[in-house]
Each structure stands twice: as structure tokens, then as C-alpha cells.
Motif scaffolding. Structure first.
Motif, PDB file in Angstrom:
ATOM      1  N   VAL A  23       0.815  -0.707   0.050  1.00  0.00           N
ATOM      2  CA  VAL A  23      -0.394   0.111  -0.479  1.00  0.00           C
ATOM      3  C   VAL A  23       0.942   1.357  -0.416  1.00  0.00           C
ATOM      4  O   VAL A  23       1.816   1.288   0.962  1.00  0.00           O
ATOM      5  CB  VAL A  23      -1.149   0.112   1.348  1.00  0.00           C
ATOM      6  CG1 VAL A  23      -1.918   1.223   1.462  1.00  0.00           C
ATOM      7  CG2 VAL A  23      -1.553  -1.195   1.385  1.00  0.00           C
ATOM      8  N   SER A  24       0.511   2.653  -0.800  1.00  0.00           N
ATOM      9  CA  SER A  24       1.671   3.906  -0.987  1.00  0.00           C
ATOM     10  C   SER A  24       0.783   4.792  -0.337  1.00  0.00           C
ATOM     11  O   SER A  24      -0.736   4.551  -0.647  1.00  0.00           O
ATOM     12  CB  SER A  24       1.229   3.422  -2.232  1.00  0.00           C
ATOM     13  OG  SER A  24       2.025   5.050  -2.667  1.00  0.00           O
ATOM     14  N   ASN A  25       1.329   5.530   0.275  1.00  0.00           N
ATOM     15  CA  ASN A  25       0.141   6.708   0.512  1.00  0.00           C
ATOM     16  C   ASN A  25       0.835   7.993  -0.594  1.00  0.00           C
ATOM     17  O   ASN A  25      -0.081   8.901  -0.473  1.00  0.00           O
ATOM     18  CB  ASN A  25       0.844   7.517   1.282  1.00  0.00           C
ATOM     19  CG  ASN A  25       2.316   7.953   0.903  1.00  0.00           C
ATOM     20  OD1 ASN A  25       2.915   7.915   0.525  1.00  0.00           O
ATOM     21  ND2 ASN A  25       2.701   8.426   2.197  1.00  0.00           N
ATOM     22  N   ARG A  26       1.117   7.354  -2.020  1.00  0.00           N
ATOM     23  CA  ARG A  26       1.505   8.732  -3.356  1.00  0.00           C
ATOM     24  C   ARG A  26      -0.091   9.204  -3.592  1.00  0.00           C
ATOM     25  O   ARG A  26      -0.980   8.195  -4.221  1.00  0.00           O
ATOM     26  CB  ARG A  26       2.262   8.015  -4.369  1.00  0.00           C
ATOM     27  CG  ARG A  26       3.188   8.745  -5.015  1.00  0.00           C
ATOM     28  CD  ARG A  26       3.924   7.996  -5.476  1.00  0.00           C
ATOM     29  NE  ARG A  26       5.051   8.884  -6.538  1.00  0.00           N
ATOM     30  CZ  ARG A  26       5.644   8.653  -7.576  1.00  0.00           C
ATOM     31  NH1 ARG A  26       5.994   7.133  -6.943  1.00  0.00           N
ATOM     32  NH2 ARG A  26       6.546   9.222  -8.071  1.00  0.00           N
ATOM     33  N   ARG A  27      -0.393  10.457  -3.983  1.00  0.00           N
ATOM     34  CA  ARG A  27      -1.606  10.808  -4.036  1.00  0.00           C
ATOM     35  C   ARG A  27      -1.455  10.343  -5.585  1.00  0.00           C
ATOM     36  O   ARG A  27      -2.466  10.564  -6.102  1.00  0.00           O
ATOM     37  CB  ARG A  27      -1.897  11.910  -3.669  1.00  0.00           C
ATOM     38  CG  ARG A  27      -1.661  12.515  -2.386  1.00  0.00           C
ATOM     39  CD  ARG A  27      -1.622  13.689  -1.725  1.00  0.00           C
ATOM     40  NE  ARG A  27      -1.813  14.311  -0.881  1.00  0.00           N
ATOM     41  CZ  ARG A  27      -2.907  15.748  -0.482  1.00  0.00           C
ATOM     42  NH1 ARG A  27      -2.566  16.260  -1.211  1.00  0.00           N
ATOM     43  NH2 ARG A  27      -2.596  15.805   0.837  1.00  0.00           N
ATOM     44  N   THR A  28      -0.167  10.564  -6.286  1.00  0.00           N
ATOM     45  CA  THR A  28      -0.825  10.340  -7.465  1.00  0.00           C
ATOM     46  C   THR A  28      -0.263   9.072  -8.252  1.00  0.00           C
ATOM     47  O   THR A  28       0.708   8.709  -9.628  1.00  0.00           O
ATOM     48  CB  THR A  28       0.527  10.995  -8.312  1.00  0.00           C
ATOM     49  OG1 THR A  28       1.349  10.772  -7.704  1.00  0.00           O
ATOM     50  CG2 THR A  28       0.028  12.462  -7.985  1.00  0.00           C
ATOM     51  N   PHE A  29      -0.254   7.644  -7.318  1.00  0.00           N
ATOM     52  CA  PHE A  29      -0.119   6.287  -7.397  1.00  0.00           C
ATOM     53  C   PHE A  29      -0.875   5.835  -8.698  1.00  0.00           C
ATOM     54  O   PHE A  29      -0.198   5.378  -9.622  1.00  0.00           O
ATOM     55  CB  PHE A  29      -0.899   5.253  -6.013  1.00  0.00           C
ATOM     56  CG  PHE A  29      -0.751   3.868  -6.309  1.00  0.00           C
ATOM     57  CD1 PHE A  29       0.614   3.805  -5.621  1.00  0.00           C
ATOM     58  CD2 PHE A  29      -1.642   3.288  -6.884  1.00  0.00           C
ATOM     59  CE1 PHE A  29       0.815   2.502  -5.638  1.00  0.00           C
ATOM     60  CE2 PHE A  29      -1.131   2.118  -7.094  1.00  0.00           C
ATOM     61  CZ  PHE A  29      -0.108   0.944  -6.200  1.00  0.00           C
ATOM     62  N   SER A  30      -1.450   5.914  -9.110  1.00  0.00           N
ATOM     63  CA  SER A  30      -1.787   5.665 -10.671  1.00  0.00           C
ATOM     64  C   SER A  30      -0.985   6.134 -12.021  1.00  0.00           C
ATOM     65  O   SER A  30      -1.909   5.178 -12.769  1.00  0.00           O
ATOM     66  CB  SER A  30      -3.579   6.575 -10.740  1.00  0.00           C
ATOM     67  OG  SER A  30      -3.877   7.678 -10.894  1.00  0.00           O
ATOM     68  N   ALA A  31      -0.282   6.808 -11.838  1.00  0.00           N
ATOM     69  CA  ALA A  31       0.489   7.477 -12.628  1.00  0.00           C
ATOM     70  C   ALA A  31       1.959   6.648 -12.535  1.00  0.00           C
ATOM     71  O   ALA A  31       2.522   7.557 -13.820  1.00  0.00           O
ATOM     72  CB  ALA A  31      -0.048   9.375 -12.385  1.00  0.00           C
ATOM     73  N   TYR A  32       2.346   5.951 -12.090  1.00  0.00           N
ATOM     74  CA  TYR A  32       3.915   5.146 -12.102  1.00  0.00           C
ATOM     75  C   TYR A  32       3.306   3.405 -11.929  1.00  0.00           C
ATOM     76  O   TYR A  32       2.501   3.333 -11.611  1.00  0.00           O
ATOM     77  CB  TYR A  32       4.104   5.552 -10.754  1.00  0.00           C
ATOM     78  CG  TYR A  32       3.747   7.318 -10.396  1.00  0.00           C
ATOM     79  CD1 TYR A  32       5.141   8.350 -10.887  1.00  0.00           C
ATOM     80  CD2 TYR A  32       3.391   8.465  -9.583  1.00  0.00           C
ATOM     81  CE1 TYR A  32       5.526   9.388 -10.949  1.00  0.00           C
ATOM     82  CE2 TYR A  32       3.643   9.709  -9.801  1.00  0.00           C
ATOM     83  CZ  TYR A  32       4.724  10.313 -10.407  1.00  0.00           C
ATOM     84  OH  TYR A  32       4.717  11.394 -10.364  1.00  0.00           O
ATOM     85  N   GLY A  33       4.261   3.437 -12.609  1.00  0.00           N
ATOM     86  CA  GLY A  33       4.691   2.088 -12.965  1.00  0.00           C
ATOM     87  C   GLY A  33       5.461   1.530 -11.500  1.00  0.00           C
ATOM     88  O   GLY A  33       5.783   2.187 -10.121  1.00  0.00           O
ATOM     89  N   MET A  34       5.413   0.200 -10.520  1.00  0.00           N
ATOM     90  CA  MET A  34       5.909  -0.287  -9.257  1.00  0.00           C
ATOM     91  C   MET A  34       6.214  -1.630  -9.891  1.00  0.00           C
ATOM     92  O   MET A  34       6.161  -2.431 -10.535  1.00  0.00           O
ATOM     93  CB  MET A  34       4.263  -0.455  -9.132  1.00  0.00           C
ATOM     94  CG  MET A  34       3.298   0.646  -8.237  1.00  0.00           C
ATOM     95  SD  MET A  34       4.299   1.541  -7.143  1.00  0.00           S
ATOM     96  CE  MET A  34       4.120   0.443  -5.767  1.00  0.00           C
ATOM     97  N   GLY A  35       7.216  -2.578  -9.165  1.00  0.00           N
ATOM     98  CA  GLY A  35       7.582  -3.599  -8.967  1.00  0.00           C
ATOM     99  C   GLY A  35       7.973  -4.646  -7.263  1.00  0.00           C
ATOM    100  O   GLY A  35       7.682  -3.978  -6.157  1.00  0.00           O
TER     101      GLY A  35
END
Length: 122
Positions: A23-35
Motif C-alpha cells: 500500500v502506498s500513500n502516494r496521491r498520484t499512485f495511479s500514474a506510476y509503475g510498480m515493482g
């Protein structure tokens, strides 16, 4: 600084299934890739899987193909790793990480979680 919190690890038997979450607290989470990465004792951290910003593209290291599935739920700021047919060599601390943009393949990861331990008994 982005905060990432992994969960779902534990002690399991070979052949079992497990689902890890981050879980991320980043407000723009949907705009970034994850690994997802993992590190076994005495070994270097290795790449496991990655997913692009909208979940439309994924990639896996060869050793986990067919057993690991990465997914994300942008509405919940969550990326998951579904694991089946666990093997002893899957024992490691699993970390999630976020990229700095929307590029694919993901070139760089900037933020990392503290990790969740997965131990596979055989």
C-alpha cells in the motif's frame, strides 16, 4: 517521501499459495509503475515482477513465470503479488518499489518498502 508498506508474508509449506500486498500513500499512485523485488539471506536483491501505471503491461523474471502474478488496484493505492506453488527457493524478504514515472519498461525505482518475510518450509 513516498511510504510503501508490504504485508501478507509468513511461514508456508512448499506448494502453498500466498498473496502479498503493498500500500502506498502516494496521491498520484495511479500514474506510476510498480515493482516487486526479493532478497534472500546472503544474496543480492533481485527483480521479481513489474507492472505499468494502468496494469496493462507486466513482466516477470524467468524463475517465477507461471507462478507469480502481479496486479494493482489504483483506487486503493495497492499493488499485489499472487504466488502459487511456492518453492523453498522463494524464501526471501519481498519488497515493493515505485518508479518515478510512466515509462515502460521501468528503468528506475525511487521508493522502497520495508519488506515482508516469506518463508517456505519443505
Amino acid at each position: 517521501q513516498e511510504q510503501l508498506v508490504e504485508s501478507g508474508g509468513g511461514l508456508v509449506q512448499a506448494g502453498d499459495s500466498l498473496r502479498l500486498s503493498c500500500v502506498s500513500n502516494r496521491r498520484t499512485f495511479s500514474a506510476y509503475g510498480m515493482g516487486w523485488f526479493r532478497q534472500a539471506p546472503g544474496k543480492d536483491r533481485e527483480f521479481v515482477a513489474a507492472i505499468n501505471w494502468n496494469g496493462g503491461r507486466t513482466t516477470y523474471t524467468d524463475s517465477v513465470k507461471g507462478r507469480f502474478t502481479i496486479s494493482r488496484d489504483n483506487a486503493k493505492n495497492t499493488v499485489s503479488l499472487q504466488i502459487i506453488s511456492l518453492k523453498s527457493e522463494d524464501t526471501a524478504v519481498y519488497y515493493c518499489a515505485s518508479s518515478l514515472g510512466t515509462d515502460w519498461p521501468i528503468y528506475e525505482y525511487n521508493y522502497w518498502g520495508q519488506g515482508t518475510q516469506v518463508t517456505v518450509a519443505s
